[in-house]
Motif scaffolding. Structure first.
Motif, PDB file in Angstrom:
ATOM      1  N   ILE A 274     -53.120  15.957 -17.853  1.00 19.12           N
ATOM      2  CA  ILE A 274     -54.475  15.402 -18.034  1.00 19.12           C
ATOM      3  C   ILE A 274     -54.373  14.014 -18.672  1.00 19.12           C
ATOM      4  O   ILE A 274     -55.041  13.068 -18.238  1.00 19.12           O
ATOM      5  CB  ILE A 274     -55.325  16.352 -18.900  1.00 19.12           C
ATOM      6  N   GLY A 275     -53.526  13.902 -19.691  1.00 16.84           N
ATOM      7  CA  GLY A 275     -53.323  12.589 -20.328  1.00 16.84           C
ATOM      8  C   GLY A 275     -52.817  11.558 -19.324  1.00 16.84           C
ATOM      9  O   GLY A 275     -53.278  10.409 -19.306  1.00 16.84           O
ATOM     10  N   ALA A 276     -51.882  11.987 -18.483  1.00 16.38           N
ATOM     11  CA  ALA A 276     -51.335  11.075 -17.479  1.00 16.38           C
ATOM     12  C   ALA A 276     -52.422  10.647 -16.494  1.00 16.38           C
ATOM     13  O   ALA A 276     -52.513   9.468 -16.117  1.00 16.38           O
ATOM     14  CB  ALA A 276     -50.185  11.761 -16.745  1.00 16.38           C
ATOM     15  N   LEU A 277     -53.237  11.595 -16.062  1.00 14.41           N
ATOM     16  CA  LEU A 277     -54.333  11.253 -15.133  1.00 14.41           C
ATOM     17  C   LEU A 277     -55.319  10.297 -15.798  1.00 14.41           C
ATOM     18  O   LEU A 277     -55.853   9.390 -15.150  1.00 14.41           O
ATOM     19  CB  LEU A 277     -55.037  12.537 -14.667  1.00 14.41           C
ATOM     20  N   CYS A 278     -55.559  10.491 -17.092  1.00 17.98           N
ATOM     21  CA  CYS A 278     -56.417   9.541 -17.821  1.00 17.98           C
ATOM     22  C   CYS A 278     -55.788   8.152 -17.796  1.00 17.98           C
ATOM     23  O   CYS A 278     -56.496   7.146 -17.655  1.00 17.98           O
ATOM     24  CB  CYS A 278     -56.624  10.000 -19.273  1.00 17.98           C
ATOM     25  N   GLY A 279     -54.465   8.108 -17.929  1.00 19.06           N
ATOM     26  CA  GLY A 279     -53.788   6.814 -17.844  1.00 19.06           C
ATOM     27  C   GLY A 279     -54.005   6.151 -16.504  1.00 19.06           C
ATOM     28  O   GLY A 279     -54.332   4.964 -16.427  1.00 19.06           O
TER      29      GLY A 279
ATOM     30  N   PRO B   4     -57.572   5.100 -24.707  1.00 21.21           N
ATOM     31  CA  PRO B   4     -56.542   5.968 -25.306  1.00 21.21           C
ATOM     32  C   PRO B   4     -57.145   7.109 -26.124  1.00 21.21           C
ATOM     33  O   PRO B   4     -56.586   8.215 -26.135  1.00 21.21           O
ATOM     34  CB  PRO B   4     -55.727   5.012 -26.184  1.00 21.21           C
ATOM     35  N   SER B   5     -58.264   6.865 -26.766  1.00 25.83           N
ATOM     36  CA  SER B   5     -58.887   7.948 -27.546  1.00 25.83           C
ATOM     37  C   SER B   5     -59.337   9.068 -26.613  1.00 25.83           C
ATOM     38  O   SER B   5     -59.089  10.248 -26.867  1.00 25.83           O
ATOM     39  CB  SER B   5     -60.098   7.420 -28.325  1.00 25.83           C
ATOM     40  N   ALA B   6     -59.992   8.688 -25.518  1.00 27.28           N
ATOM     41  CA  ALA B   6     -60.468   9.711 -24.581  1.00 27.28           C
ATOM     42  C   ALA B   6     -59.295  10.411 -23.919  1.00 27.28           C
ATOM     43  O   ALA B   6     -59.325  11.625 -23.706  1.00 27.28           O
ATOM     44  CB  ALA B   6     -61.387   9.088 -23.532  1.00 27.28           C
ATOM     45  N   GLY B   7     -58.248   9.658 -23.601  1.00 28.10           N
ATOM     46  CA  GLY B   7     -57.074  10.268 -22.987  1.00 28.10           C
ATOM     47  C   GLY B   7     -56.451  11.305 -23.910  1.00 28.10           C
ATOM     48  O   GLY B   7     -56.104  12.415 -23.479  1.00 28.10           O
TER      49      GLY B   7
END
Lengths: 262, 278
Positions: free
Chosen positions: B92-97, B103-106
């Motif tokens: 999920i973090g990677a997809l946010c990237g 960065p906060s939302a990720g």
């Protein structure tokens, strides 16, 4: 990863909801997007937003009565009011200049709780579903006997709001239930509500939403998210309104009103 | 006010009392002077004196834990957050990237993803604490480990026992280093850990399951006097570092760079193409 047993998970993502037809020249580019077989452009032309939401979760378009029921519920939940904790969380973010795209998630995450929030919708759904074979009167009295605390919901989705019966929810429930008066679920709930009213308890928003989602045969887990979705517009609107005001335009308690107890 | 029928006060007394006032035992900032955290001065008693982890636990529980316990938890956080973007929260973090999310939302999106009953170390360890806390009561009443385990609901023929299985069925590489660390820091195995070891041996022999880091940590934290809610709260953000690592790498790539999917890579199982009947 040498000498390791393979992880052996599925090789593909599966979905019944959406099919994307690729363009002839680029397999990554969708030329057509179908929701349960219906082209999204046709849906936009011929259906309503609420019918398309129903389609996403049920795989079929609703009949006129279910469409009206879901639409009425969504409008009833569209604004929980500026004093609701989820709205206040979103408004607090808005006035403190949080990035705009975070305002709705902040409201929705706050709304997720099990004290009147989205998590309670699932609990209320299960409570109603599991109670339908019981006498609502007997059950109500048994639960009221056990309740000793003003703040405790007598059952998930049912209880007092600020120590009293929420009059708006009584009227909304009647409005919703009149759309489908033959519903066994609604009839049971109304009997239960009439009984707990003798003890100054009534509908909570989570319970009312759960009753409608159960009647529409939405899943219990789906009901959690659909409740959030229904409440989202009001959260967002209130938060956005505050972004246009200075940060000082919302109370921040003075030191004398913020008391550190030993 | 807890009674539902208190005739000495109006029905709204509880809320009237709390309007426009906060009474707290947690903390207070006095601008330009100091910050109080749980009866301690942040600047005089804590700052530059205790680790961030000890402060974290103080904020959450009111307990200023020992340096050794703070170190144990900090080391534990290290192994709760692998920077491997296949792991669900990190994915999920990677997809946010790839989306250029903040960065906060990720971090928060990935961390929320790990608020799961099957992995992540926060909710899952809370459930493991609940299991072990109840199991020890039964065990002390004379119920055998076998009966405790066999009374649990099953999934695919194996007991659904939180803390003693992993969604990816491999031995948990973190257990042995934790046992070594616990010993080095001077922690004896308490009654919860001893029970967890017995459960581990039984499920390993019979079901090829084994204690995972959630189960181990649950036993350890129970032995240290924490309860399930406290564990959930302490560990709530424990995956954030790996999430952010995976976010960072993918933020650098153009959009749609992570495991790109062709339209036909999705197995569509729904209704065939159709038209709306008028």
């Amino acid at each position: 990863m040498t000498q390791k047993q393979k992880l052996d998970f599925s090789k593909s993502i599966k979905s019944k909801i959406c099919q994307e037809i690729p363009s002839d020249t680029n397999p990554y580019l969708a030329n057509e997007r179908l929701i349960s077989g219906y082209n999204i452009e046709e849906l936009a032309e011929k259906t309503t937003l609420i019918d398309s939401i129903y389609l996403l979760f049920k795989g079929e378009l609703p009949n006129a009565i279910d469409s009206k029921l879901l639409n009425s519920l969504f409008i009833s939940l569209i604004n929980l009011g500026p004093r609701h904790p989820a709205t206040r969380a979103a408004m607090t973010a808005g006035i403190s200049k949080t990035r705009a795209e975070h305002l709705l998630p902040i409201g929705l995450m706050t709304l997720g709780g099990d004290k009147g929030g989205a998590s309670e919708v699932e609990l209320a759904y299960l409570f109603i579903q599991n109670s339908l074979d019981n006498s609502p009167n007997v059950l109500a009295n048994e639960l009221m006997e056990k309740q000793t605390d003003l703040h405790t919901h007598i059952a998930p989705g049912f209880g007092a709001t600020y120590g009293d019966i929420d009059p708006i929810l009584i009227r909304i429930a009647n409005q919703l239930f009149n759309i489908k008066p033959e519903s066994v679920i609604f009839k049971w709930c109304l009997k239960f509500i009439n009984e707990i009213a003798k003890h100054n308890a009534g509908w909570l928003v989570s319970g009312l939403a759960a009753a409608v989602f159960l009647e529409l045969k939405m899943g219990k887990r789906e009901s959690v998210g659909l409740f959030q979705l229904a409440c989202a517009p009001g959260l967002l609107a209130h938060a956005m309104e505050q972004t246009h005001r200075p940060i000082t335009d919302m109370p921040l308690l003075e030191d004398e009103n913020y008391v550190l107890k030993k | 006010m807890s009674s539902k029928n208190n005739e000495n006060y109006p029905p709204t007394h509880y809320w009237d009392q709390r309007a426009n006032k906060i009474e707290t035992r947690i903390g207070k900032w006095t601008g330009g002077e100091d910050i109080i955290i749980r009866d301690k001065s942040l600047l005089n008693d804590l700052f530059d004196k205790v680790s961030y982890m000890r402060l974290h636990v103080l904020n959450i529980t009111g307990r200023l834990i020992s340096e050794e316990l703070g170190k144990w938890l900090e080391n534990n956080f290290m192994v709760m957050s692998y920077p491997d973007s296949r792991i669900w929260c990190n994915h999920i973090g990677a997809l946010c990237g790839t989306m250029g999310t903040s960065p906060s939302a990720g971090t928060i999106a990935g961390t929320l993803g790990a608020d799961s009953r099957v992995y992540g170390g926060a909710q899952s360890s809370m459930l493991a604490l609940q299991f072990l806390a109840e199991a020890l009561i039964d065990y002390q009443k004379g119920v055998s480990v076998i009966d405790i385990v066999e009374a649990l609901p099953t999934k695919q023929g194996k007991p659904a026992i939180i803390g003693f299985a992993r969604p990816i069925n491999r031995k948990d590489e973190r257990i042995e280093p934790h046992r070594v660390m616990s010993k080095r820091l001077g922690f004896d195995e308490g009654e919860y850990m001893q029970l967890a070891n017995k459960v581990d041996h039984y499920v390993a022999d019979k079901y090829k399951l084994g204690i995972n880091i959630g189960g181990y940590m649950a036993a350890f934290l129970l032995d240290q006097g924490f309860n399930a809610d406290e564990s959930y709260r302490i560990k709530a953000l424990c995956v954030n570092s790996g999430v952010m690592a995976c976010y960072v790498e993918n933020y650098a790539y153009p959009e749609n760079s992570l495991l790109p999917l062709k339209c036909n890579d999705i197995d569509y199982l729904g209704a065939p193409k159709r038209s709306i009947k008028n």
